[in-house]
Design a protein around this motif. Structure first.
Motif: not given
Length: 225
Positions: A102-114
């Protein structure tokens, strides 16, 4: 049930706190490390870490070195975070056995979903991992069986794999390329149109439940239960 432990490794305190807050909201236990050396100390001190979120650029020891070291001992899922979106970096990560990039910047919600999708896919419990229930669709991977409201649904092998992938990643928008790579594998030489054809057939066979597979225009699909 014990909370699953996630190790978050990043030299930026603000970034660690942001990711930690979102993970804790989903009832994960979060361990932290501010550099690569500390990450290895924490990892070897806790044998029950379920997943690692690992930044690439860090002092003392970068994410690549940490990943190599961990991979020599463990197959624990690893998500790499980077400020660089260089294809060579991404390929290097996958060569080292990284599960997600995952590249920065990213959505924390998407990170949690991943995180949740990877943990479902590599779940500790074989039973949890073999049986999926989403939106009234019951899928048993071991028996290769799909049921809707007790009614058996006859799917081809690829339709079954496609539905499994959608259910394991429910709520996540999946690009056609990502679906192609995961369901048809990287050595498939066809094009993305084959996905559209299979999705159309799958929707038809699922009846009313086929409406759960949403089209993300210009991108791909999402199972939204």
């Amino acid at each position: 049930m014990d909370r699953q432990k996630i190790l978050v490794v990043d030299d930026e305190n603000r970034m660690r706190k942001l990711v930690k807050d979102f993970l804790q909201r989903e009832n994960f236990e979060v361990l932290e490390a501010g550099d690569g050396s500390e990450a290895l100390d924490v990892f070897f001190a806790h044998q029950d870490i379920a997943l690692i979120i690992l930044d690439v650029m860090m002092p003392k020891m970068d994410g690549w070195q940490v990943c190599r070291e961990i991979r020599s001992y463990s197959k624990v899922p690893i998500i790499m975070l980077t400020a660089r979106s260089d294809e060579k970096d991404e390929l290097q990560g996958f060569d080292l056995g990284v599960d997600e990039y995952i590249s920065k910047p990213f959505s924390p919600k998407i990170l949690v979903a991943r995180v949740e999708a990877i943990l479902r896919r590599t779940g500790k419990s074989a039973q949890e991992n073999e049986v999926l229930d989403v939106g009234g669709i019951h899928l048993d991977k071991a028996a290769h069986m799909v049921e809707i409201d007790g009614r058996s649904v006859d799917l081809s092998y690829k339709e079954f794999e496609l539905l499994t992938y959608f259910m394991e990643n429910r709520g996540i928008a999946l690009s056609r390329e990502k679906i192609l790579n995961n369901v048809w594998n990287y050595d498939y030489f066809g094009d993305a149109r084959t996905i559209d054809t299979h999705v159309k057939k799958l929707r038809s066979k699922l009846g009313d439940k086929g409406e759960l597979i949403k089209t993300i225009w210009g991108m791909g699909y999402k199972l939204d239960a």
